[in-house]
Write a protein that holds these residues in place. Sequence first.
Motif, PDB file in Angstrom:
ATOM      1  N   PRO A 109       0.843  -1.203   0.000  1.00 38.38           N
ATOM      2  CA  PRO A 109       0.000   0.000   0.000  1.00 38.38           C
ATOM      3  C   PRO A 109       0.876   1.250   0.000  1.00 38.38           C
ATOM      4  O   PRO A 109       1.339   1.693   1.049  1.00 38.38           O
ATOM      5  N   GLN A 110       1.098   1.806  -1.161  1.00 38.94           N
ATOM      6  CA  GLN A 110       2.128   2.832  -1.332  1.00 38.94           C
ATOM      7  C   GLN A 110       1.866   4.105  -0.536  1.00 38.94           C
ATOM      8  O   GLN A 110       2.805   4.859  -0.252  1.00 38.94           O
ATOM      9  N   GLU A 111       0.629   4.370  -0.146  1.00 34.89           N
ATOM     10  CA  GLU A 111       0.328   5.588   0.608  1.00 34.89           C
ATOM     11  C   GLU A 111       0.476   5.391   2.109  1.00 34.89           C
ATOM     12  O   GLU A 111       0.353   6.351   2.870  1.00 34.89           O
TER      13      GLU A 111
ATOM     14  N   SER B 213      -5.847   0.276  -1.067  1.00 37.73           N
ATOM     15  CA  SER B 213      -4.638   1.040  -1.379  1.00 37.73           C
ATOM     16  C   SER B 213      -3.511   0.179  -1.933  1.00 37.73           C
ATOM     17  O   SER B 213      -2.413   0.678  -2.147  1.00 37.73           O
ATOM     18  N   VAL B 214      -3.783  -1.092  -2.169  1.00 33.42           N
ATOM     19  CA  VAL B 214      -2.759  -1.995  -2.676  1.00 33.42           C
ATOM     20  C   VAL B 214      -2.859  -2.060  -4.198  1.00 33.42           C
ATOM     21  O   VAL B 214      -3.914  -2.409  -4.735  1.00 33.42           O
ATOM     22  N   PRO B 215      -1.794  -1.725  -4.919  1.00 31.42           N
ATOM     23  CA  PRO B 215      -1.862  -1.662  -6.389  1.00 31.42           C
ATOM     24  C   PRO B 215      -2.370  -2.935  -7.047  1.00 31.42           C
ATOM     25  O   PRO B 215      -3.100  -2.867  -8.029  1.00 31.42           O
ATOM     26  N   ILE B 216      -1.985  -4.104  -6.520  1.00 32.73           N
ATOM     27  CA  ILE B 216      -2.413  -5.355  -7.161  1.00 32.73           C
ATOM     28  C   ILE B 216      -3.937  -5.471  -7.159  1.00 32.73           C
ATOM     29  O   ILE B 216      -4.544  -5.940  -8.122  1.00 32.73           O
TER      30      ILE B 216
ATOM     31  N   VAL C 105       8.961  -7.340   8.249  1.00 36.09           N
ATOM     32  CA  VAL C 105       7.939  -7.221   9.296  1.00 36.09           C
ATOM     33  C   VAL C 105       7.205  -5.895   9.174  1.00 36.09           C
ATOM     34  O   VAL C 105       5.975  -5.827   9.278  1.00 36.09           O
ATOM     35  N   GLY C 106       7.950  -4.804   8.940  1.00 40.66           N
ATOM     36  CA  GLY C 106       7.309  -3.503   8.796  1.00 40.66           C
ATOM     37  C   GLY C 106       6.412  -3.434   7.579  1.00 40.66           C
ATOM     38  O   GLY C 106       5.294  -2.908   7.631  1.00 40.66           O
ATOM     39  N   VAL C 107       6.886  -3.976   6.459  1.00 38.07           N
ATOM     40  CA  VAL C 107       6.093  -4.001   5.229  1.00 38.07           C
ATOM     41  C   VAL C 107       4.827  -4.832   5.429  1.00 38.07           C
ATOM     42  O   VAL C 107       3.728  -4.438   5.007  1.00 38.07           O
ATOM     43  N   THR C 108       4.963  -5.979   6.088  1.00 40.25           N
ATOM     44  CA  THR C 108       3.802  -6.838   6.336  1.00 40.25           C
ATOM     45  C   THR C 108       2.819  -6.155   7.276  1.00 40.25           C
ATOM     46  O   THR C 108       1.597  -6.305   7.131  1.00 40.25           O
ATOM     47  N   ALA C 109       3.325  -5.403   8.252  1.00 42.36           N
ATOM     48  CA  ALA C 109       2.450  -4.645   9.150  1.00 42.36           C
ATOM     49  C   ALA C 109       1.595  -3.664   8.348  1.00 42.36           C
ATOM     50  O   ALA C 109       0.388  -3.525   8.585  1.00 42.36           O
ATOM     51  N   ALA C 110       2.221  -2.975   7.394  1.00 42.59           N
ATOM     52  CA  ALA C 110       1.475  -2.036   6.552  1.00 42.59           C
ATOM     53  C   ALA C 110       0.431  -2.774   5.716  1.00 42.59           C
ATOM     54  O   ALA C 110      -0.707  -2.306   5.559  1.00 42.59           O
ATOM     55  N   MET C 111       0.809  -3.928   5.180  1.00 38.68           N
ATOM     56  CA  MET C 111      -0.137  -4.711   4.378  1.00 38.68           C
ATOM     57  C   MET C 111      -1.310  -5.188   5.225  1.00 38.68           C
ATOM     58  O   MET C 111      -2.459  -5.179   4.773  1.00 38.68           O
ATOM     59  N   ASN C 112      -1.039  -5.600   6.462  1.00 36.79           N
ATOM     60  CA  ASN C 112      -2.110  -6.053   7.351  1.00 36.79           C
ATOM     61  C   ASN C 112      -3.062  -4.921   7.696  1.00 36.79           C
ATOM     62  O   ASN C 112      -4.292  -5.089   7.705  1.00 36.79           O
TER      63      ASN C 112
END
Length: 796
Positions: free
Chosen positions: A51-53, A345-348, A604-611
Motif C-alpha cells: 500500500p504505497q500511501e 490502497s494496494v496496487p495489485i 515485518v514492517g512491510v507486512t504490518a502495513a499490508m495487514n
Amino acid sequence: MHAFSHWLKNIDNLVFKFPKIFLTVIAALTLFFAFQVPKVQMYSDFADLLPQEHEYIKLHNSIRDTFGGANNVVMAVVVDEGDIFTQQTLARIHRITQAVDNVSGVNHNLLASLTHRTSRKVWLTDTGDVNSQPYYDPLKESWSDTELSKLRDDVMSNPRVFGLLVSPDLKAALIKAQFNEGQLNYGEIFDQLQQIRDTENADGVSIYATGQPMLWGWVYSYLDQLFLIFTTTVGIMLFLLIIYFRRAYGILLPMFGITISAIWGLGILSLLDYNLDPLTLVIPFLISARAMSHAIQLVQRFYGELEEVDEPREAAHRTFDSLFRPGSLGIVSDAIGLLLIALGSVPINVKLGIYASLWAVCVVFTVLIAVPLMLSLLPKPKPAAKRLAAEDALFGRVAAVVANRHGGMVILGVAGVILLVGAQLSSRVQIGESEPGSPILYLDHDYNVSSKVINERFPGSEELYIVARTDKKGGMKRPDVLQAIEAFQNHMLLDPELGGAKAVPDLVKQVNRIFHSDDPRWAIIPDTEAYVGGLMFAYMASSPVPGALKEFIDTDDQVANIVFFYKDHQAKTIRRAIHRAKEWINEPANQVDGLHIELAGGLVGVTAAMNESAYESNMLIIPLVLALIFVFVTWFYMSLHAGFIMFSAMMFCTVSTYAYMGLAAIGINVNTVPIIAVGIGVGIDYSIYIMDRIREETAKAQGHLQSAVLRAIATTGKAIGFTAACLIGGVIMWVFISDLRFQADAALLLVVMLILNALAAMFLVPSWVMIFRPSFIGSARYDDDGVLYAEKPQAA
C-alpha cells in the motif's frame, strides 16, 4: 414497470430487430481483442503488494537503497556433525557467499556472511591504533587446528557475528543478501540461487534458503501447472454440460460464452497495460466460468420456452425478455463487487478491481445478448432427451420443503442459528497470517522448512527496521541520542519472542571497549559527541572496505537503522512488535530533542502495513459491496423488501464464509479480501435469478404463490444447482493440482461461498417469500387450506 424497465424493454426490441448486425459487431470486437491477448504478461511485482500511501511503505521506500528493503534472501549452511569451523565447510560458505554476490540484482554493499570481506575482526594494536581484518582469508590454502580454534574463539567474542551470522551451537552459518528493488527478475534470481544450492549440496551438509525473491521464484516455478489446471477444468465443464443437457446447443453455446468472454477480458487487460499476477489467477477463471453459467441459464430457459411456442426465434426472444433484466442485475452486482476492490490502497487489487469489473461487464454483450441472438438464428434443435428421474426427484424434494410455511419457518430458524454461531466463529479470523512461514506455500514446502530451520537456529530471518532520525547532520554522534536508541532497543528486547537486535549503540560500545584493552566495563556510550565521533571514525579507518558503517547509519550520520530479528511474521507477532514500539515512542519521558523514531521497514514492517491496509480494505469494501447491491436491487425492483431479501442472503453467506475462515485459520490479507468481495458479487446472482423467477411465475399462476415457488425451483432452481456445479468445476482443480497453497485455499474459499450462495438461493429466498409474502412478488392471501393466492395479480 419503471423507466429503467422500459429502457431495458427498448433494448430487447432493438436487439432482436437487428440480430445479425449486433452479432457482427460482437464478432468484430472479439477479433480485435484476440489480437491483444498475446501482449498480456504474467508476472508478480513486489511493489504491487504494498500500500504505497501507507506511512510504513513510504519509510520503506526511502531507506531501502541505504539500509535494504524487504527483498532479501537468507541462506543457511548447516552441518550434521561437528561445527562449521573446518576447512571444507568454511570454503563452502565462502564459495556460496561469492556466488550469491554474483546473483542478478544483488546489492553488493549489503551482503553479510562470516567469510565476506565486511565481517571483520577488530583489535587495538600495540601502538594504540585500531586495526581489522576479515575473519576468513580465501587465499589461505590450509588451516591448522590451532588456527581454526582461534578463528572460532574470535567469532564467539564478536556479538555482531556470533548469533547473527553464526548460530550459537556453531553448526550453521548465514549468508544474507539484499536485492535492489524495482524490476527484479524473480525467476532468474531463483534459478541462480537454486543452482548454487544444487552445486554446493553434499553429504552431511544442508543448504536452506528463504526470503521474498525465493518465495516469488517458487511461485513462478509452478506456472507450468496452469496448462494442466486449464485442460482439466475445461474437461470437467464439458463433462457436466454433456451430462446435463445432452444437446448440442446446451454444450456448445456455454463453451462459446466462456471463450469469447475470456478473449474480451484478456484483451482489456492488455489494453490497460496491466500484468496478470499468478496469485490472482483464480478470479479470472471464476469470471469466465460465471460467463458460462449465464449462458447455461439462457439455454435452459430457451429449451423451456421452445416447448411452449415451438418456434426458435420467438423462444429466443422470450428468453431474452425474461432473463436479460435479472441477468444484467446479476452482472452489475458482480461488477460492483469487483470494482470496489479497487478502493483498497494496494496496487495489485486496484488493477484487479478495474480489469476484472470490466471483464465481468463484458458478459452482458458476449453472453446475455450474443447467446439469445445466436439461438434465434440457429436451426431448431431436436426435442429434448428424457430427463433423469433422480434429478427431478431431488429438486422436487427441495420444492416440497420450501413451498410451505412450516418448512420455510424451519429453514429460516436454522439459518438464524447458523448466523449466531457463525458470528462467534468469525471472531477467530485474524488480520494477517495465523501460521509461521508463508501462507502462499504449504507448511512442508522447502521454503517454509528453510524458514523454520533458520528461525530455530538464529535470532530470526524476519527483520523489522525502525529508523532513528535527527534534525541535523551528525546527530547520531550525540550521546543522548545513542542512549535513547539503546533504551528503545532494550525496551523492545523485553519481548521474549524477539530473537535479537542490531543498532549503532552496540557498535560504539564495542569499539569503546576495544580502545580500553577489551575491558568489558568500558562497553558504554561515551559522554561527549567528539568521543563518539572519534570511535566511529576509528572503526571506519580500520576497515579497508568503504562504507563500513552503512549497515548502521547513513553517510551524513543523521539517520540510523535499528534492526530487530523475529522468527515469523504472524499477525500476533507483528501486532505485538508494533504495539511495543509505539508504546515507547509515545511515552513523553522518552522524548529527546531533535530525535524522531519512525516506523517501520523490513519484511515485518512491510507486512504490518499490508495487514493494516487489509483491515481497512475489509472494513470498507465488504460493507460497501453489501450496501450497493442492496441499493441497486431495491432500485431495480422499486422495493425495499426486495433489497432486504438480497441483503439477508448476502449476510448469511458472508458471515458463514468468515466462520469458515476462522475454522480453517485463513487470515484476512491483501489476497483474501478480493476473494470475499468476488464471492459475494458472483454468488448473489443465484438469489436474483430465483427471486425474479418466483415473481414471474406468480403472475403466470394468477397469484398462486405455492405453485410459483414449485415451478421456479423446478426450472431456475435446477439451473442454479447446475451452474453452481459448473462454477465449482471452474475453480476446484486449483485445490487438487496447484502446489501454491494460497491458490488452493482461495479456490476452496470460493467453492464454500458458491455453495453457501446456492443454498441461500434455493432455501432462504423461497422460504422468506412464502412466509412474508412481499408485495413486489404479488398481493396474496391464504385460502381455507392454507394455500397462498394473490388478491390482485401483478403483471410480469
